[in-house]
Write an enzyme that holds these catalytic residues in place. Structure first.
Site, PDB file in Angstrom:
ATOM      1  N   HIS A   1      16.535 -24.905 -70.705  1.00  0.00           N
ATOM      2  CA  HIS A   1      16.279 -26.309 -71.003  1.00  0.00           C
ATOM      3  C   HIS A   1      17.528 -27.170 -71.073  1.00  0.00           C
ATOM      4  O   HIS A   1      17.440 -28.355 -71.364  1.00  0.00           O
ATOM      5  CB  HIS A   1      15.560 -26.415 -72.355  1.00  0.00           C
ATOM      6  CG  HIS A   1      16.407 -25.927 -73.493  1.00  0.00           C
ATOM      7  ND1 HIS A   1      16.468 -24.607 -73.859  1.00  0.00           N
ATOM      8  CD2 HIS A   1      17.253 -26.581 -74.325  1.00  0.00           C
ATOM      9  CE1 HIS A   1      17.300 -24.466 -74.877  1.00  0.00           C
ATOM     10  NE2 HIS A   1      17.802 -25.654 -75.181  1.00  0.00           N
TER      11      HIS A   1
HETATM   12  C1  UD1 Z   1      17.869 -30.286 -78.019  1.00  0.00           C
HETATM   13  C2  UD1 Z   1      19.343 -30.043 -78.299  1.00  0.00           C
HETATM   14  C3  UD1 Z   1      19.767 -28.714 -77.711  1.00  0.00           C
HETATM   15  C4  UD1 Z   1      18.888 -27.586 -78.197  1.00  0.00           C
HETATM   16  C5  UD1 Z   1      17.423 -27.938 -77.941  1.00  0.00           C
HETATM   17  C6  UD1 Z   1      16.572 -26.883 -78.585  1.00  0.00           C
HETATM   18  C7  UD1 Z   1      20.737 -32.075 -78.331  1.00  0.00           C
HETATM   19  C8  UD1 Z   1      21.790 -32.827 -77.638  1.00  0.00           C
HETATM   20  N1  UD1 Z   1      20.190 -31.046 -77.662  1.00  0.00           N
HETATM   21  O1  UD1 Z   1      17.704 -30.397 -76.634  1.00  0.00           O
HETATM   22  O2  UD1 Z   1      21.107 -28.422 -78.127  1.00  0.00           O
HETATM   23  O3  UD1 Z   1      19.215 -26.435 -77.489  1.00  0.00           O
HETATM   24  O4  UD1 Z   1      17.101 -29.205 -78.535  1.00  0.00           O
HETATM   25  O5  UD1 Z   1      15.327 -26.756 -77.986  1.00  0.00           O
HETATM   26  O6  UD1 Z   1      20.383 -32.375 -79.451  1.00  0.00           O
HETATM   27  N2  UD1 Z   1      10.455 -33.620 -75.636  1.00  0.00           N
HETATM   28  C9  UD1 Z   1       9.097 -33.490 -75.788  1.00  0.00           C
HETATM   29  N3  UD1 Z   1       8.609 -33.115 -77.004  1.00  0.00           N
HETATM   30  C10 UD1 Z   1       9.406 -32.871 -78.070  1.00  0.00           C
HETATM   31  C11 UD1 Z   1      10.801 -33.007 -77.907  1.00  0.00           C
HETATM   32  C12 UD1 Z   1      11.298 -33.383 -76.691  1.00  0.00           C
HETATM   33  O7  UD1 Z   1       8.335 -33.705 -74.857  1.00  0.00           O
HETATM   34  O8  UD1 Z   1       8.882 -32.519 -79.148  1.00  0.00           O
HETATM   35  C13 UD1 Z   1      10.991 -33.992 -74.296  1.00  0.00           C
HETATM   36  C14 UD1 Z   1      11.281 -35.481 -74.153  1.00  0.00           C
HETATM   37  O9  UD1 Z   1      11.013 -35.841 -72.832  1.00  0.00           O
HETATM   38  C15 UD1 Z   1      12.780 -35.550 -74.425  1.00  0.00           C
HETATM   39  C16 UD1 Z   1      13.280 -34.249 -73.832  1.00  0.00           C
HETATM   40  O10 UD1 Z   1      12.242 -33.303 -74.090  1.00  0.00           O
HETATM   41  O11 UD1 Z   1      13.387 -36.681 -73.832  1.00  0.00           O
HETATM   42  C17 UD1 Z   1      14.588 -33.763 -74.409  1.00  0.00           C
HETATM   43  O12 UD1 Z   1      14.465 -33.642 -75.817  1.00  0.00           O
HETATM   44  P1  UD1 Z   1      15.740 -33.774 -76.788  1.00  0.00           P
HETATM   45  O13 UD1 Z   1      15.316 -33.533 -78.174  1.00  0.00           O
HETATM   46  O14 UD1 Z   1      16.493 -35.028 -76.507  1.00  0.00           O
HETATM   47  O15 UD1 Z   1      16.711 -32.628 -76.333  1.00  0.00           O
HETATM   48  P2  UD1 Z   1      16.426 -31.096 -76.017  1.00  0.00           P
HETATM   49  O16 UD1 Z   1      16.533 -30.915 -74.543  1.00  0.00           O
HETATM   50  O17 UD1 Z   1      15.179 -30.651 -76.666  1.00  0.00           O
HETATM   51  N1  UDP Z   2      11.864 -19.592 -79.244  1.00  0.00           N
HETATM   52  C1  UDP Z   2      10.534 -19.535 -79.657  1.00  0.00           C
HETATM   53  N2  UDP Z   2       9.556 -19.721 -78.720  1.00  0.00           N
HETATM   54  C2  UDP Z   2       9.838 -19.931 -77.412  1.00  0.00           C
HETATM   55  C3  UDP Z   2      11.194 -19.989 -77.005  1.00  0.00           C
HETATM   56  C4  UDP Z   2      12.178 -19.812 -77.953  1.00  0.00           C
HETATM   57  O1  UDP Z   2      10.257 -19.326 -80.843  1.00  0.00           O
HETATM   58  O2  UDP Z   2       8.896 -20.080 -76.623  1.00  0.00           O
HETATM   59  C5  UDP Z   2      12.925 -19.407 -80.253  1.00  0.00           C
HETATM   60  C6  UDP Z   2      13.932 -18.344 -79.904  1.00  0.00           C
HETATM   61  O3  UDP Z   2      13.480 -17.060 -80.272  1.00  0.00           O
HETATM   62  C7  UDP Z   2      15.141 -18.795 -80.701  1.00  0.00           C
HETATM   63  C8  UDP Z   2      15.045 -20.299 -80.652  1.00  0.00           C
HETATM   64  O4  UDP Z   2      13.697 -20.596 -80.298  1.00  0.00           O
HETATM   65  O5  UDP Z   2      15.023 -18.355 -82.044  1.00  0.00           O
HETATM   66  C9  UDP Z   2      15.984 -20.875 -79.631  1.00  0.00           C
HETATM   67  O6  UDP Z   2      15.747 -22.232 -79.480  1.00  0.00           O
HETATM   68  P1  UDP Z   2      16.191 -23.044 -78.190  1.00  0.00           P
HETATM   69  O7  UDP Z   2      16.382 -22.116 -77.046  1.00  0.00           O
HETATM   70  O8  UDP Z   2      15.231 -24.146 -78.035  1.00  0.00           O
HETATM   71  O9  UDP Z   2      17.555 -23.707 -78.644  1.00  0.00           O
HETATM   72  P2  UDP Z   2      19.072 -23.255 -78.600  1.00  0.00           P
HETATM   73  O10 UDP Z   2      19.198 -21.990 -79.345  1.00  0.00           O
HETATM   74  O11 UDP Z   2      19.490 -23.158 -77.175  1.00  0.00           O
HETATM   75  O12 UDP Z   2      19.808 -24.389 -79.243  1.00  0.00           O
END
Ligand code: UD1
Ligand code: UDP
Length: 380
Positions: free
Chosen positions: A219
């Site tokens: 992601h």
């Molecule tokens: C964020 C964090 C990233 C982390 C990830 C965990 C930052 C800069 N990035 O990235 O470090 O690894 O979370 O998963 O904070 N969206 C939905 N539903 C939601 C949330 C988001 O549809 O509940 C979609 C929206 O289109 C949004 C996009 O995902 O614009 C990105 O979401 P955002 O929270 O900005 O960043 P992540 O990619 O989730």
């Molecule tokens: N995770 C989860 N369900 C999923 C994918 C990931 O519970 O379908 C958990 C995973 O085991 C880990 C955490 O989410 O504990 C990682 O989150 P993510 O990859 O979104 O963020 P990052 O660690 O890269 O910031």
């Protein structure tokens, strides 16, 4: 290095605010919330609402039996909006009741916004999962965590390497080599996700057997927002011959739609983000993981599941020890070759690099010791 091991001298009345915003932040905070509760520390759990889908937020609150958080409903938007909205809503919230200490996990936009509120309101900030470095400031999370580390009063390092990084940067706050609270979660829930009947149910739900499939999730902005990078990954996945379960993050879903890229691999099964226990069960039994997640690097290492990272470098350097976590360029051929090479090569790792599974329990004594103070250099 000021690595301290505090003991509470006397009980101090405290009000602690722990602030999350995303899936991994809730997961790594869960044992900390339980530890605060167990020690009778007055706390609140605040969620900025950066993640708001049930599968990315509420499911973890429910499964980990956490107190219902105060939700600031920040939601999606660009970086500046999310930082601004977090600052605005959290500072307004704190005007009602100002915490004595904040605990902020991770390196997300929510974490940065929340820490800026703490710095400005002179509330000592404890940074959970401090000291990680990739030495690449083009990665948003790297910028966030460096800013948070340098303004924090207490830095909770998950590994000795992270503590050393902080020492090298001469941070002003106290460094505590705590261990990793994500390991606490994994250890605490192993009896659920490795329970034979649960495993049988999950594996049959996805029609896979032990070791014969791949679990995939990616992601990161730098991988999915740029069509040329996303295309390299999609092309690689289309060439793989083993079953793949793909837990698709909403950011990835949105970019796949916007870029008109499609998977055409009949072995691929796309699913919505999964609950923790189901996801961990699938990872624990997989022949391979493909990911760009931070948390999954640690979890795959602890579970002994080989991992092909989409990154070419990592802050979690301990995971490279056994040669079963492969980093490299984001090209179709590299990804395909590494996946074919590592598939099925499960291994035994040493999880003690992440502590003893009781890292969160070390936090209440630190908070109660009275040591968590704004460093004198930060005061007017
Ligand atoms: C964020 C964090 C990233 C982390 C990830 C965990 C930052 C800069 N990035 O990235 O470090 O690894 O979370 O998963 O904070 N969206 C939905 N539903 C939601 C949330 C988001 O549809 O509940 C979609 C929206 O289109 C949004 C996009 O995902 O614009 C990105 O979401 P955002 O929270 O900005 O960043 P992540 O990619 O989730
Ligand atoms: N995770 C989860 N369900 C999923 C994918 C990931 O519970 O379908 C958990 C995973 O085991 C880990 C955490 O989410 O504990 C990682 O989150 P993510 O990859 O979104 O963020 P990052 O660690 O890269 O910031």
């Amino acid at each position: 290095m000021r690595v301290l091991h505090a003991q509470p001298e006397e009980s101090i009345s405290l009000f602690v605010s722990i602030v999350t915003g995303t899936r991994p932040q809730i997961i790594k905070s869960a044992p900390v919330i339980h530890a605060l509760k167990q020690q009778g520390i007055n706390y609140e759990f605040v969620h900025t609402g950066q993640h708001y889908d049930f599968e990315l937020a509420q499911t973890f609150v429910n499964d980990f039996e956490l107190t219902e958080p105060v939700n600031l409903h920040v939601g999606s938007g660009d970086y500046c909006f999310q930082v601004y909205a977090t600052i605005d809503r959290l500072s307004t919230h704190f005007k009602k009741k100002r915490p004595d200490i904040m605990i902020i996990p991770g390196d997300t936009t929510s974490a940065l916004g929340a820490s800026l509120v703490g710095f400005k309101m002179e509330i000592p900030v404890c940074h959970l999962e401090s000291g990680l470095r990739r030495y690449d400031l083009t990665v948003q999370e790297e910028l966030n965590r460096r800013l948070i580390d340098h303004g924090s009063s207490a830095l909770f390092a998950p590994t000795p390497v992270a503590a050393k990084n902080l020492e090298a940067e001469q941070v002003q706050g106290n460094v505590y080599m705590l261990g990793d609270t994500m390991y606490d979660v994994l250890k605490n829930r192993m009896n659920i996700f490795l329970e034979p009947k649960f495993q049988e149910k999950v594996l049959s739900k996805y029609d896979v057997s032990i070791g014969d499939y791949t679990i995939m999730t990616f992601h990161r902005r730098e991988h999915v927002d740029l069509k040329s990078n996303l295309e390299q990954i999609v092309n690689a996945v289309n060439q793989l011959e083993f079953p793949i379960i793909f837990s698709m993050h909403p950011r990835t879903k949105k970019n796949l739609i916007d870029s008109n890229l499609e998977f055409n691999n009949p072995n691929l099964r796309v699913v919505a983000p999964l609950p923790y226990d189901e996801f961990m069960c699938l990872m624990a039994n997989a022949g391979l993981a493909i990911s760009d997640s931070g948390g999954i690097q640690k979890e795959s290492y602890i579970l002994g599941t080989p991992l092909v990272s989409l990154h070419n470098c990592t802050e979690w350097v301990e995971t490279l020890k056994y040669g079963k976590h492969r980093l490299g360029e984001l090209t179709t051929s590299r990804i395909v070759n590494d996946c074919r090479d590592l598939f099925g090569k499960r291994y035994q790792s040493d999880p003690s690099v992440y502590g003893d599974g009781k890292s969160a329990e070390k936090i209440p004594p630190i908070l109660l010791s009275g040591e968590v103070q704004i460093p004198t250099k930060f005061r007017y």
